[in-house]
Design a protein around this motif. Structure first.
Motif, PDB file in Angstrom:
ATOM      1  N   ARG A 297       1.670 -22.084  22.006  1.00 24.76           N
ATOM      2  CA  ARG A 297       0.689 -22.243  23.082  1.00 24.76           C
ATOM      3  C   ARG A 297       0.903 -21.182  24.146  1.00 24.76           C
ATOM      4  O   ARG A 297      -0.040 -20.643  24.729  1.00 24.76           O
ATOM      5  N   VAL A 298       2.179 -20.869  24.422  1.00 23.28           N
ATOM      6  CA  VAL A 298       2.457 -19.786  25.366  1.00 23.28           C
ATOM      7  C   VAL A 298       1.899 -18.474  24.822  1.00 23.28           C
ATOM      8  O   VAL A 298       1.324 -17.675  25.561  1.00 23.28           O
ATOM      9  N   ALA A 299       2.063 -18.269  23.497  1.00 20.88           N
ATOM     10  CA  ALA A 299       1.564 -17.032  22.895  1.00 20.88           C
ATOM     11  C   ALA A 299       0.056 -16.921  23.077  1.00 20.88           C
ATOM     12  O   ALA A 299      -0.480 -15.838  23.331  1.00 20.88           O
ATOM     13  N   ILE A 300      -0.643 -18.055  22.948  1.00 19.78           N
ATOM     14  CA  ILE A 300      -2.094 -18.037  23.156  1.00 19.78           C
ATOM     15  C   ILE A 300      -2.392 -17.687  24.611  1.00 19.78           C
ATOM     16  O   ILE A 300      -3.256 -16.845  24.905  1.00 19.78           O
ATOM     17  N   ALA A 301      -1.655 -18.316  25.531  1.00 19.47           N
ATOM     18  CA  ALA A 301      -1.876 -18.011  26.950  1.00 19.47           C
ATOM     19  C   ALA A 301      -1.609 -16.541  27.234  1.00 19.47           C
ATOM     20  O   ALA A 301      -2.334 -15.893  27.994  1.00 19.47           O
ATOM     21  N   ARG A 302      -0.548 -16.001  26.588  1.00 20.60           N
ATOM     22  CA  ARG A 302      -0.194 -14.594  26.813  1.00 20.60           C
ATOM     23  C   ARG A 302      -1.322 -13.674  26.376  1.00 20.60           C
ATOM     24  O   ARG A 302      -1.660 -12.697  27.057  1.00 20.60           O
ATOM     25  N   ALA A 303      -1.927 -14.023  25.221  1.00 17.51           N
ATOM     26  CA  ALA A 303      -3.038 -13.181  24.749  1.00 17.51           C
ATOM     27  C   ALA A 303      -4.244 -13.322  25.664  1.00 17.51           C
ATOM     28  O   ALA A 303      -4.942 -12.349  25.949  1.00 17.51           O
ATOM     29  N   LEU A 304      -4.485 -14.551  26.155  1.00 15.85           N
ATOM     30  CA  LEU A 304      -5.654 -14.781  26.997  1.00 15.85           C
ATOM     31  C   LEU A 304      -5.519 -14.136  28.370  1.00 15.85           C
ATOM     32  O   LEU A 304      -6.515 -13.845  29.029  1.00 15.85           O
ATOM     33  N   ALA A 305      -4.281 -13.915  28.810  1.00 12.13           N
ATOM     34  CA  ALA A 305      -4.065 -13.375  30.154  1.00 12.13           C
ATOM     35  C   ALA A 305      -4.717 -12.011  30.317  1.00 12.13           C
ATOM     36  O   ALA A 305      -5.059 -11.609  31.428  1.00 12.13           O
ATOM     37  N   MET A 306      -4.890 -11.300  29.223  1.00  8.31           N
ATOM     38  CA  MET A 306      -5.531  -9.985  29.295  1.00  8.31           C
ATOM     39  C   MET A 306      -7.051 -10.100  29.366  1.00  8.31           C
ATOM     40  O   MET A 306      -7.749  -9.093  29.401  1.00  8.31           O
ATOM     41  N   GLN A 307      -7.545 -11.327  29.386  1.00  3.57           N
ATOM     42  CA  GLN A 307      -8.991 -11.582  29.423  1.00  3.57           C
ATOM     43  C   GLN A 307      -9.721 -10.793  28.342  1.00  3.57           C
ATOM     44  O   GLN A 307     -10.615 -10.000  28.618  1.00  3.57           O
ATOM     45  N   PRO A 308      -9.336 -11.023  27.094  1.00  4.13           N
ATOM     46  CA  PRO A 308      -9.959 -10.276  26.004  1.00  4.13           C
ATOM     47  C   PRO A 308     -11.323 -10.863  25.673  1.00  4.13           C
ATOM     48  O   PRO A 308     -11.621 -11.999  26.028  1.00  4.13           O
ATOM     49  N   LYS A 309     -12.108 -10.049  24.952  1.00  4.28           N
ATOM     50  CA  LYS A 309     -13.404 -10.562  24.528  1.00  4.28           C
ATOM     51  C   LYS A 309     -13.296 -11.245  23.173  1.00  4.28           C
ATOM     52  O   LYS A 309     -14.161 -12.016  22.780  1.00  4.28           O
ATOM     53  N   ILE A 310     -12.245 -10.883  22.432  1.00  2.00           N
ATOM     54  CA  ILE A 310     -12.081 -11.418  21.078  1.00  2.00           C
ATOM     55  C   ILE A 310     -10.651 -11.905  20.933  1.00  2.00           C
ATOM     56  O   ILE A 310      -9.725 -11.280  21.422  1.00  2.00           O
ATOM     57  N   MET A 311     -10.486 -13.043  20.220  1.00  2.00           N
ATOM     58  CA  MET A 311      -9.137 -13.511  19.937  1.00  2.00           C
ATOM     59  C   MET A 311      -8.935 -13.520  18.425  1.00  2.00           C
ATOM     60  O   MET A 311      -9.753 -14.064  17.681  1.00  2.00           O
ATOM     61  N   LEU A 312      -7.839 -12.911  17.989  1.00  2.00           N
ATOM     62  CA  LEU A 312      -7.512 -12.873  16.558  1.00  2.00           C
ATOM     63  C   LEU A 312      -6.320 -13.794  16.311  1.00  2.00           C
ATOM     64  O   LEU A 312      -5.320 -13.716  17.014  1.00  2.00           O
ATOM     65  N   PHE A 313      -6.431 -14.669  15.323  1.00  2.00           N
ATOM     66  CA  PHE A 313      -5.341 -15.599  15.019  1.00  2.00           C
ATOM     67  C   PHE A 313      -4.873 -15.352  13.582  1.00  2.00           C
ATOM     68  O   PHE A 313      -5.662 -15.516  12.643  1.00  2.00           O
ATOM     69  N   ASP A 314      -3.598 -14.997  13.415  1.00  2.00           N
ATOM     70  CA  ASP A 314      -3.070 -14.744  12.070  1.00  2.00           C
ATOM     71  C   ASP A 314      -2.176 -15.912  11.649  1.00  2.00           C
ATOM     72  O   ASP A 314      -0.984 -15.924  11.921  1.00  2.00           O
ATOM     73  N   GLU A 315      -2.751 -16.895  10.977  1.00  2.00           N
ATOM     74  CA  GLU A 315      -2.035 -18.090  10.511  1.00  2.00           C
ATOM     75  C   GLU A 315      -1.197 -18.699  11.634  1.00  2.00           C
ATOM     76  O   GLU A 315       0.012 -18.829  11.516  1.00  2.00           O
ATOM     77  N   PRO A 316      -1.834 -19.101  12.727  1.00  2.00           N
ATOM     78  CA  PRO A 316      -1.099 -19.518  13.923  1.00  2.00           C
ATOM     79  C   PRO A 316      -0.250 -20.763  13.739  1.00  2.00           C
ATOM     80  O   PRO A 316       0.698 -20.963  14.479  1.00  2.00           O
ATOM     81  N   THR A 317      -0.616 -21.632  12.769  1.00  2.00           N
ATOM     82  CA  THR A 317       0.148 -22.877  12.672  1.00  2.00           C
ATOM     83  C   THR A 317       1.036 -22.922  11.435  1.00  2.00           C
ATOM     84  O   THR A 317       1.707 -23.916  11.194  1.00  2.00           O
ATOM     85  N   SER A 318       1.062 -21.847  10.639  1.00  2.00           N
ATOM     86  CA  SER A 318       1.802 -21.906   9.373  1.00  2.00           C
ATOM     87  C   SER A 318       3.295 -22.039   9.562  1.00  2.00           C
ATOM     88  O   SER A 318       3.994 -22.533   8.679  1.00  2.00           O
ATOM     89  N   ALA A 319       3.828 -21.602  10.710  1.00  2.00           N
ATOM     90  CA  ALA A 319       5.284 -21.669  10.903  1.00  2.00           C
ATOM     91  C   ALA A 319       5.694 -22.877  11.717  1.00  2.00           C
ATOM     92  O   ALA A 319       6.836 -22.989  12.135  1.00  2.00           O
ATOM     93  N   LEU A 320       4.764 -23.789  11.942  1.00  2.00           N
ATOM     94  CA  LEU A 320       5.078 -24.918  12.808  1.00  2.00           C
ATOM     95  C   LEU A 320       5.414 -26.165  12.004  1.00  2.00           C
ATOM     96  O   LEU A 320       4.860 -26.400  10.931  1.00  2.00           O
ATOM     97  N   ASP A 321       6.307 -26.995  12.569  1.00  2.00           N
ATOM     98  CA  ASP A 321       6.533 -28.305  11.979  1.00  2.00           C
ATOM     99  C   ASP A 321       5.250 -29.118  12.107  1.00  2.00           C
ATOM    100  O   ASP A 321       4.533 -28.994  13.084  1.00  2.00           O
ATOM    101  N   PRO A 322       4.995 -29.984  11.107  1.00  2.00           N
ATOM    102  CA  PRO A 322       3.683 -30.672  11.055  1.00  2.00           C
ATOM    103  C   PRO A 322       3.298 -31.377  12.353  1.00  2.00           C
ATOM    104  O   PRO A 322       2.131 -31.354  12.742  1.00  2.00           O
ATOM    105  N   GLU A 323       4.301 -31.988  13.051  1.00  2.00           N
ATOM    106  CA  GLU A 323       3.919 -32.772  14.230  1.00  2.00           C
ATOM    107  C   GLU A 323       3.448 -31.900  15.384  1.00  2.00           C
ATOM    108  O   GLU A 323       2.900 -32.392  16.355  1.00  2.00           O
ATOM    109  N   MET A 324       3.681 -30.573  15.272  1.00  2.00           N
ATOM    110  CA  MET A 324       3.279 -29.701  16.383  1.00  2.00           C
ATOM    111  C   MET A 324       1.991 -28.943  16.107  1.00  2.00           C
ATOM    112  O   MET A 324       1.489 -28.244  16.983  1.00  2.00           O
ATOM    113  N   VAL A 325       1.465 -29.085  14.894  1.00  2.00           N
ATOM    114  CA  VAL A 325       0.265 -28.324  14.543  1.00  2.00           C
ATOM    115  C   VAL A 325      -0.911 -28.754  15.404  1.00  2.00           C
ATOM    116  O   VAL A 325      -1.697 -27.942  15.877  1.00  2.00           O
TER     117      VAL A 325
END
Lengths: 400, 390, 259
Positions: free
Chosen positions: C163-191
């Motif tokens: 979630r911090v990583a998402i905030a970090r990307a958003l801080a630049m106020q981009p027009k497009i957000m690219l997500f490369d398998e954002p939840t694949s490395a997470l334990d199931p309860e955090m997805v």
């Protein structure tokens, strides 16, 4: 919740209340007399240890230490003019102040260093061979350590000024010795002994750091010209013995620079040590750089950081933190390596000892002399490696 | 909105061109620096009247070399003197590496001993001899231990080993007629032993029963040795014992103080680093390996030999190579105690002829060869122990 | 207080909006391996596109070409009307307008959470430190973890780090957000916590390209689904079309393995 914890600790206190005697016996059994093979080993080793201790004590007690005591000043500061030594003492007092304050402000392993330094100074002061004025200076230094330790503990606001002073200490010390333009400078020709060893090692480490950093980054560059130049330099220097590089510094450097500019021997040695140390540092730093996951680079790039900003803000802080133990190890090596200037005739700590040994008055007293030298080196190197291990532990704990 | 026309990107912003520009700039700066240095050197050499070239190597050396593995007199050319120095370096380095390795392994294992006293003694050994500069140790051995030894007439001795202030005289091997035959025999026996070991091991794996490969090989070697001893009449080498003839020792081999100091100091100093490397290697094998071995029923020594040791070797080899190289480089300190190695002799030649460049280039090449040689040798070892990974 | 999420899209219907990403004839070779084959794609502003496909199909490589983390040999990419060429300035501009969230978070371990987020706005967008930190705190609140601002990444759970990583990307106020398998490395309860943030982001009108295996998310949030296989786009359409009525054999095969 507090009740539960209290109960647990009480229970623990009960279970560890084996009698002291039993505990000692248990320790002896496990660590020294586990089985009959171990028992024999222990007995032989113990006899050997006693033998060594007896021989060493006899040596210390029965030897004539005048070779050390009569030449103490020469060994510590070389031919430095006696009237000007007060300048060195001011630097020593200043450093004592800084160590004391740092110990109070940050605690931890700096305390070990501060205490060891004060112990060394105490020994030198207590021994009858030093002059009274030296004892006075030493006394002031020792007092400063503990005084400023107290200050440091009470006034955390001193942190920033102390840090700034640490960074400036070398220029300040050099300035005092050079007189700041107000008083006559003391020429580098007369620097010698332990002073010269410290100066050589410090200059080498400090100056080699930026060069080593550039070499490490250059070696990882994708631009082949830069990469291979760095590789050639690093591998060439690392392949040669240090003594050869010192020779090259003494013999070839003047040829490269041309006839008009004169560089004195000490400066040539400093340049040689710097270039030597830079190559080894480069490999250490490169190891740190290699340990940074590729994702860090990509995240920085995705955020729009250009190459320079990426290195400065993201990569280098992580890489350098990872190699601090290796860099302290490097400093220890350079500190020991400065002794090689004795072979090219410079009068550093070991070189000065060699000159003292040449005096026919001290024929046959070599053991006392060189043992003293070895002991001083040992204390400083062991202290530094102790600091390095402590640093490694505290840095490692920080990274989860 | 119209898309920006594909403008020609300025060269300095072009991703593909910028690297080339930077490299050209780099080459220019370095090139200028080198040109200035070369010009300075040329002027300097002109002033002294020296020409760069290797012809001077054929001139008479005119300086003595105290000890040499091959025959040498001051009438020989400089080139021969250089070879003598090279051999001296090799002599002290090879023996130093062997002794340092043995000491280092013993101390490394001692550091891991469960016996507190042994562990502490080993730690003291490592810390004391590692934190003292090598040159200081060399000086101590040379000036404070060997030099004060009694005069040669009153040399102290342990058995046939004599020590005096001129060095040591020890019994040594001599070649005789059958030596070459014995060398051939040893090579064949070694090959046969390895084959036998491999065969026995694979049989024991196939059959599931131990065929005691190590015992078998040892027995085979001992029996073969005795057999050949009777066949040929004597052993591979003779032993010659030093005897004092009034002025010097004859027979055996003499080792100068310089050589002894270098050998002892180098071996002890390097052994401390090797001890730490060995200790690191053994500790570096994951604990799970020992546990798995125990769970499978291995006894400690077997587990050590088959499981721990091969994995520890993998970790040990790279830093061990560096230490061997360091030892070879550190042997250059020999000139401080008058043992003439390649650097010492090179220095003498520079002093006599002034051909600093050429000699330094020769020495650089020699040490680079050592570097490459040791690395290749160790790479060969490394490959044998590599893990096959995905 | 500026909203950091773009609001423009909500008014015009999708097919009348501008193309914000234009990919034409994209080809990439890795040595002899043809990794991307003739990929064509137009992404409208505010669209949420989910990219599915078997591993090794090139879907990650594809979105990494959009912000120049991967190079390509043939074809053209135009992002926010900036052409992706060899011009370093263009690349920098494009990277400012595209934010990326990685599978392994890639937070900077030696900086606090707040500094992680504020770093790029300060040094790339050249904002003042105060403004950057204020915006960063707002973003931390949006993703639900403002109390972690002064902790280090190592002290956070995987879901919090992402979630911090998402905030970090958003801080630049981009027009497009690219997500490369954002939840694949997470334990199931955090997805779920991460997917919820992504859902909110989609609803607020951000243009998103998401490579993922989370089918539920795809069905709920995607405007379009693209199926990648062996380096090319096999099928493309609305979620209902793809999941309920797949046309191509390879799509059917893939779906049968996943669902």
């Amino acid at each position: 919740m507090d009740n539960v914890q209290l109960n647990n600790s009480e229970k623990m206190a009960e279970s560890t209340s084996l009698s002291r005697l039993v505990k000692v016996q248990l320790w002896l059994k496990v660590n020294l007399f586990k089985d009959w093979k171990n028992a024999i080993l222990t007995i032989i080793a113990a006899m050997f240890t006693v033998f060594i201790i007896v021989r060493v004590s006899n040596f210390i007690a029965e030897s004539d230490w005048s070779v050390v005591s009569a030449n103490l000043r020469l060994l510590m500061v070389g031919q430095f003019p006696v009237e000007e030594i007060w300048r060195l003492w001011i630097a020593v007092i200043l450093i004592s102040v800084l160590f004391g304050a740092s110990w109070g402000l940050w605690r931890g392993v700096i305390g070990h260093v501060a205490i060891t330094l004060s112990a060394i100074m105490l020994i030198f002061a207590a021994v009858p061979y030093t002059e009274s004025i030296t004892k006075l200076y030493l006394g002031v230094s020792i007092v400063s350590i503990y005084l400023f330790y107290a200050f440091g503990r009470k006034l955390p606001v001193l942190k920033i000024p102390v840090l700034i002073l640490w960074i400036l200490i070398i220029p300040i010390a050099v300035g005092i010795i050079n007189g700041f333009g107000i008083i006559e400078p003391v020429s580098t020709n007369v620097w010698g002994g332990f002073l010269l060893t410290l100066v050589l090692a410090s200059v080498a480490i400090i100056c080699s750091f930026p060069i080593g950093l550039l070499l490490a980054v250059g070696r990882r560059s994708k631009l082949p010209v830069i990469k291979y130049t760095c590789i050639v330099y690093i591998e060439l220097i690392r392949g040669m013995p240090l003594i050869m590089i010192l020779f090259i510094g003494q013999l070839l450097l003047p040829m490269f620079i041309g006839g008009e500019i004169q560089i004195d021997n000490v400066l040539r040695a400093m340049i040689a040590f710097t270039l030597f140390s830079a190559a080894y540092l480069a490999e250490n730093i490169r190891g740190g750089l290699q340990s940074i996951p590729r994702g860090q680079f990509e995240a920085g790039q995705a955020l729009g950081l250009n190459h320079f900003k990426l290195m400065v803000f993201v990569i280098l802080p992580q890489a350098l933190k990872a190699v601090i133990p290796a860099m302290v190890g490097q400093f220890i090596s350079i500190f020991k390596d400065t002794s090689l200037v004795a072979v090219i005739g410079l009068a550093d700590f070991l070189g000065m000892a060699k000159k003292v040994a040449a005096n026919p008055e001290y024929l046959g007293k070599y053991m006392e002399l060189y043992v003293f030298i070895a002991l001083m080196y040992f204390v400083f190197c062991y202290l530094m490696s102790h600091v390095s291990k402590a640093l490694e532990k505290s840095l490692g704990a920080g990274n989860r | 909105m119209e898309s920006k026309k594909a403008q020609a990107t300025p060269l300095w912003r072009n991703k593909k061109v910028l690297p080339i520009l930077i490299q050209i700039l780099f080459v220019a700066i370095v090139g200028v620096a080198i040109t200035i240095m070369v010009r300075n050197v040329q002027t300097g050499l002109e002033q002294i009247g020296l020409k760069i070239g290797l012809d001077f190597l054929n001139l008479k050396a005119s300086f003595p070399i105290a000890e040499s593995l091959i025959s040498y007199t001051p009438e020989d050319p400089y080139s021969r003197a250089i070879i003598v120095g090279l051999l001296n370096t090799l002599k002290v380095s090879i023996f130093g590496i062997i002794i340092a390795s043995v000491l280092g392994v013993i101390m490394g294992i001692a550091r891991l001993s469960s016996n507190w006293l042994i562990r502490s003694l080993a730690t003291v050994y490592v810390e004391v001899f590692r934190n003292t500069p090598l040159l200081v140790q060399i000086f101590i051995w040379n000036f404070a231990v060997f030099l004060p030894m009694p005069k040669i007439q009153d040399a102290s001795s342990i058995g046939s080993f004599y020590f005096s202030n001129r060095g040591a005289a020890i019994p040594w091997f001599t070649f005789h007629e059958n030596t070459f035959i014995w060398i051939g025999v040893i090579v064949i026996l070694a090959a046969a032993a390895i084959l036998l070991y491999k065969k026995l091991t694979s049989i024991s794996i196939a059959k599931g029963k131990s065929t005691h490969p190590i015992m078998a090989v040892i027995v085979f070697l001992v029996i073969s040795f005795i057999l050949f001893y009777f066949l040929l009449g004597n052993g591979p080498f003779g032993i010659s014992v030093p005897e004092f003839n009034g002025t010097a020792f004859v027979g055996g081999t003499s080792l100068s103080i310089g050589f002894l100091s270098m050998l002892v100091a180098l071996s002890i100093y390097t052994s401390t680093f090797i001890a730490e490397i060995v200790r690191g290697g053994i500790l570096g094998v994951p604990k799970g390996q020992t546990e798995a071995a125990k769970a499978l029923g291995f006894k400690s020594p077997t587990a050590l030999r088959l499981i721990i040791f091969p994995q520890a070797i993998r970790i040990i080899i790279p830093p061990l190579t560096s230490q061997y190289l360091n030892l070879i480089k550190n042997s250059s300190l020999a000139m401080a105690v008058a043992y003439q190695d390649i650097v010492g002799i090179g220095n003498t030649i520079i002093n006599q002829t002034g051909h600093t460049f050429e000699i330094i280039l020769i020495m650089i090449s020699v040490y680079l060869l050592f570097s490459i040689g040791t690395s290749l040798f160790m790479n060969f070892f490394n490959k044998k122990f590599q893990l096959v990974e995905r | 207080m500026e909203s950091v999420f773009s609001v423009e899209k909500l008014t015009t219907p999708i097919d009348q909006r501008e193309d914000i990403i234009k990919v034409k004839g994209l080809n990439k070779w890795y040595g002899d391996h043809h990794v991307l084959k003739d990929v064509d794609l137009h992404v409208k502003q505010g669209e949420v596109i989910v990219i599915l496909g078997p591993s090794g199909s090139g879907k990650s490589t594809f979105i990494r070409t959009i912000n120049a983390l991967e190079e390509f040999q043939k074809g053209s990419i135009i992002v926010d009307n900036i052409a992706l060429t060899d011009d370093l300035k263009n690349i920098e501009e494009i990277r400012k307008e595209t934010g990326m969230v990685f599978q392994s978070f890639n937070l900077f371990p030696h900086m606090t959470i707040l500094k992680n987020i504020a770093l790029a706005p300060i040094w790339v967008r050249k904002w003042k430190k105060k403004k950057a930190e204020q915006i960063s705190m707002e973003l931390l609140e949006r993703v639900g973890i403002p109390e972690q601002a002064n902790k280090y990444p190592g002290q956070l759970s995987g879901g919090q780090q992402q979630r911090v990583a998402i905030a970090r990307a958003l801080a630049m106020q981009p027009k497009i957000m690219l997500f490369d398998e954002p939840t694949s490395a997470l334990d199931p309860e955090m997805v779920k916590e991460v997917l919820d943030v992504m859902k909110k982001l989609a609803e607020s009108g951000m243009t998103m390209l998401v490579v993922t295996h989370e089918m539920g998310f795809a069905r709920q949030v995607a405007d379009r689904i693209i199926l990648f296989d062996k380096g090319e786009i096999v099928e493309m359409g609305m979620p209902e079309e793809i999941f309920d009525n797949p046309q191509h054999e390879r799509t059917k095969l893939f779906l049968s393995q996943i669902l």
